[in-house]
Design a protein around this motif. Structure first.
Motif, PDB file in Angstrom:
ATOM      1  N   GLN A 128       6.193  52.460 -36.208  1.00  0.00           N
ATOM      2  CA  GLN A 128       6.424  51.147 -36.796  1.00  0.00           C
ATOM      3  C   GLN A 128       5.447  50.692 -37.650  1.00  0.00           C
ATOM      4  O   GLN A 128       4.459  50.377 -37.044  1.00  0.00           O
ATOM      5  CB  GLN A 128       7.262  50.112 -35.772  1.00  0.00           C
ATOM      6  N   THR A 177      11.101  57.381 -37.917  1.00  0.00           N
ATOM      7  CA  THR A 177      11.197  56.224 -38.321  1.00  0.00           C
ATOM      8  C   THR A 177      12.487  55.760 -38.343  1.00  0.00           C
ATOM      9  O   THR A 177      13.392  56.466 -38.022  1.00  0.00           O
ATOM     10  CB  THR A 177      10.470  56.247 -39.746  1.00  0.00           C
ATOM     11  N   PRO A 209       9.620  47.809 -39.715  1.00  0.00           N
ATOM     12  CA  PRO A 209      11.093  47.791 -39.593  1.00  0.00           C
ATOM     13  C   PRO A 209      11.822  46.573 -40.489  1.00  0.00           C
ATOM     14  O   PRO A 209      13.084  46.776 -40.583  1.00  0.00           O
ATOM     15  CB  PRO A 209      11.000  47.023 -38.172  1.00  0.00           C
TER      16      PRO A 209
END
Length: 345
Positions: free
Chosen positions: A172, A191, A209
């Protein structure tokens, strides 16, 4: 690093083993570096919480921590952590060395907290977690792969030297990987919505994110990119962009060295547009940049970026060409055409 930060005294203080004389010496340093010391104390508390259930061998734990801190400024072995200078409105230019120490400790201490489970003889494998909260920092993984972590980045990995058919990393944020070759155990980076599969290579991944896309830039070797609907192979010099909104994956040739330039001690720009330069400046100084389209490709610059403050860089560029700049209260940098009206702050 050793001359500026009294690691021996700090470690002794955190262990509650500091003498009265040493405590007075440390107090002088804390008086001038209160924010940094507070960050270290917060990290230490996180270690105590994360490692409490493992009951590790404290002597071994602290010897290893001390060894890593003193090993010529290295984090995890191979590369020194070098966080970049950071700005916060109104133009508070923080020295680079402060974020160097904070990010280095973030990586060292949080990683060591998870190693504690292995040192105490826990039978179940404990995934390692590396966190860089500010600036940038580097670490060497147990399989001898190395990784650079950028600001606000978290890496959780299960890449032990022995056992398991795969080496798996969950990312992240943004990271640059130099993967150790292991033909029998591919290296996977997971991911949001995409898996990157490699055997030994160098590549940069930007996967925050809250972003609409994930970008992978390949410098050496080859990787395969797997999404829910397709699989693509990437060649050196190519950048892949995965759109999280429509699930589409696109691949183009681009300047992959520029994408990973944030990991270096300096960046050389040769006849680069403001568009390209701002991509680097945003990462180098950890600031959001709003660049006016009218000047994005209008001017070209040639210079080397090292340890200069962001304000110094902007001042020099504005002397060469008619651009203006200002900072908002939210620490956003606005760059505009100085021949037009100055935007409201």
């Amino acid at each position: 690093m050793k001359k500026e930060i009294p690691w021996d005294l700090i470690v002794s203080k955190l262990k509650n083993e500091i003498s009265a004389d040493d405590n007075r010496l440390l107090s002088d340093w804390v008086a001038a570096n209160g924010e940094l010391f507070e960050e270290l104390c917060i990290l230490w508390e996180k270690i105590r919480v994360n490692a409490s259930c493992y009951q590790p061998d404290k002597e071994y734990y602290w010897k290893e921590l001390s060894r890593r801190i003193h090993a010529t400024g290295e984090v995890g072995g191979k590369h020194p952590a070098r966080p970049v200078e950071r700005n916060s409105a109104p133009l508070r230019l923080v020295p680079r060395r402060v974020y160097y120490a904070v990010a280095a400790c973030a990586v060292i201490l949080l990683a060591v907290a998870f190693f504690a489970g292995q040192w105490s003889g826990v039978s179940e494998p404990v995934p390692l977690e590396y966190v860089c909260m500010s600036g940038k920092a580097s670490a060497t993984l147990p399989d001898c792969s190395s990784v650079w972590l950028h600001n606000d980045t978290r890496v959780v990995c299960d890449v032990s030297r022995k056992g398991g058919s795969e080496r798996v990393v969950t990312l992240q944020g943004e990271a640059y990987f130099d993967v150790a070759h292991d033909e029998g155990r591919p290296f996977l980076v997971k991911t949001g919505g995409m898996i990157i599969r490699v055997h030994g290579t160098k590549f940069n991944v930007e996967a925050f994110p809250d972003a609409d896309s994930t970008c992978v830039s390949l410098l050496e070797g080859s990787v395969s990119l797997e999404t829910a609907t397709e699989q693509r192979f990437l060649q050196p010099g190519e950048t892949a962009t995965y759109n999280k909104l429509d699930g589409k994956l696109s691949v183009v040739r681009g300047d992959v060295l520029l994408a990973s330039s944030w990991t270096q001690d300096q960046v050389v720009f040769s006849q680069r547009s403001l568009r390209d330069i701002c991509r680097v400046l945003g990462k180098w100084y950890n600031v959001k940049i709003d660049l006016a389209p009218s000047v994005a490709d209008k001017y070209r610059y040639t210079f080397t970026l090292r340890d200069e403050s962001l304000e110094e860089i902007l001042r020099l560029m504005s002397r060469i060409n008619p651009i203006g700049y200002t900072f908002t209260d939210e620490n956003e940098l606005i760059i505009y055409d100085n021949e037009k009206t100055n935007p409201k702050k």
